[in-house]
Design a protein around this motif. Structure first.
Motif, mmCIF file in Angstrom:
data_model
loop_
_atom_site.group_PDB
_atom_site.id
_atom_site.type_symbol
_atom_site.label_atom_id
_atom_site.label_comp_id
_atom_site.label_asym_id
_atom_site.label_seq_id
_atom_site.Cartn_x
_atom_site.Cartn_y
_atom_site.Cartn_z
ATOM 1 N N TYR A 10 0.877 -1.188 0.000
ATOM 2 C CA TYR A 10 0.000 0.000 0.000
ATOM 3 C C TYR A 10 0.899 1.218 0.000
ATOM 4 C CZ TYR A 10 0.869 -1.989 4.582
ATOM 5 O OH TYR A 10 1.471 -2.636 5.625
ATOM 6 N N LYS A 82 -3.294 -3.550 7.075
ATOM 7 C CA LYS A 82 -4.107 -3.133 5.935
ATOM 8 C C LYS A 82 -4.655 -1.754 6.273
ATOM 9 C CE LYS A 82 -7.735 -5.102 3.060
ATOM 10 N NZ LYS A 82 -8.722 -6.180 2.943
ATOM 11 N N GLY A 88 -8.906 -2.659 6.919
ATOM 12 C CA GLY A 88 -8.082 -3.155 8.024
ATOM 13 C C GLY A 88 -8.795 -2.965 9.349
ATOM 14 N N ASN A 186 -4.808 -7.090 9.451
ATOM 15 C CA ASN A 186 -5.329 -7.679 8.207
ATOM 16 C C ASN A 186 -5.776 -9.120 8.490
ATOM 17 O OD1 ASN A 186 -5.818 -8.648 5.653
ATOM 18 N ND2 ASN A 186 -3.959 -7.803 4.750
#
Ligand SMILES: [Fe+2]
Length: 195
Positions: A10, A82, A88, A186
């Motif tokens: 990410y 996440k 997340g 996550n």
């Protein structure tokens, strides 16, 4: 072929406000990259050059094993997070939620036990959710660079407990960092490792 530093899954600021872009820059760009670079320098020209990272973690000794372990664990850690905006945090579902309930009473019980173990006052290291050989889930803390890869457990989830993971954001307040971890965890990744 040399081990490569994997890209983050990410954007560097995507974990904010829980984990800052500056922390991610330092953790990924400096610490993780440093371990990858030093591992490659040590492995060059040896029987370890060309092996997969996991295999080096399992087979190497001494400083090479430590750099390999940190490189592997840190990549694993990024997968355990996440961005909250992408889903997340929250609660696990399905088989993972069921397995956590069997081992820890319920998901809240797991979270509480994982956090308490992380706060128990040892120094730099890692905390893991593991699947044992017999399928049971367990929590384990490991000192320094030690990973479950050198044993028979399967890691499902990890949190880096080195100060570089949280000092910029939370100073030495590991409890606030654990709160942040739960906002970003996550669960889908952990569930995918359950097998
Ligand atoms: Fe780290």
């Amino acid at each position: 072929m040399a081990i490569e530093l994997p890209a983050l899954p990410y954007d560097r600021t995507a974990l904010e406000p829980h984990i800052s872009g500056d922390t991610v820059d330092q953790h990924h760009g400096r610490h993780q990259r440093g371990h990858v670079d030093r591992l490659n320098a040590m492995a060059a020209g040896t029987a370890f050059a060309g092996l997969e990272l996991e295999e080096i973690v399992r087979k190497a000794q001494g400083a090479m094993a430590e750099h390999a372990a940190q490189a592997w664990s840190t990549a694993f850690y990024w997968s355990c997070l996440k961005p909250a905006a992408a889903g997340g945090g929250g609660e696990p579902e399905g088989a993972l939620a069921d397995a956590l309930a069997v081992a820890f009473g319920d998901v809240a019980g797991f979270r509480a036990q994982f956090t308490a173990t992380a706060l128990r006052g040892f120094g730099a290291g890692w905390i893991w959710l593991l699947r044992r050989d017999d399928g049971r889930l367990a929590i384990a803390a490991t000192p320094h660079t030690v990973t479950p890869l050198t044993g028979s457990d399967t890691p499902l989830l990890a949190c880096c407990l080195w100060e570089h993971a949280y000092f910029l954001d939370y100073r030495d307040n590991r409890e606030k960092y654990l709160d942040a971890f739960w906002q970003l965890v996550n669960w889908e990744f952990a569930a995918s490792r359950l097998g």
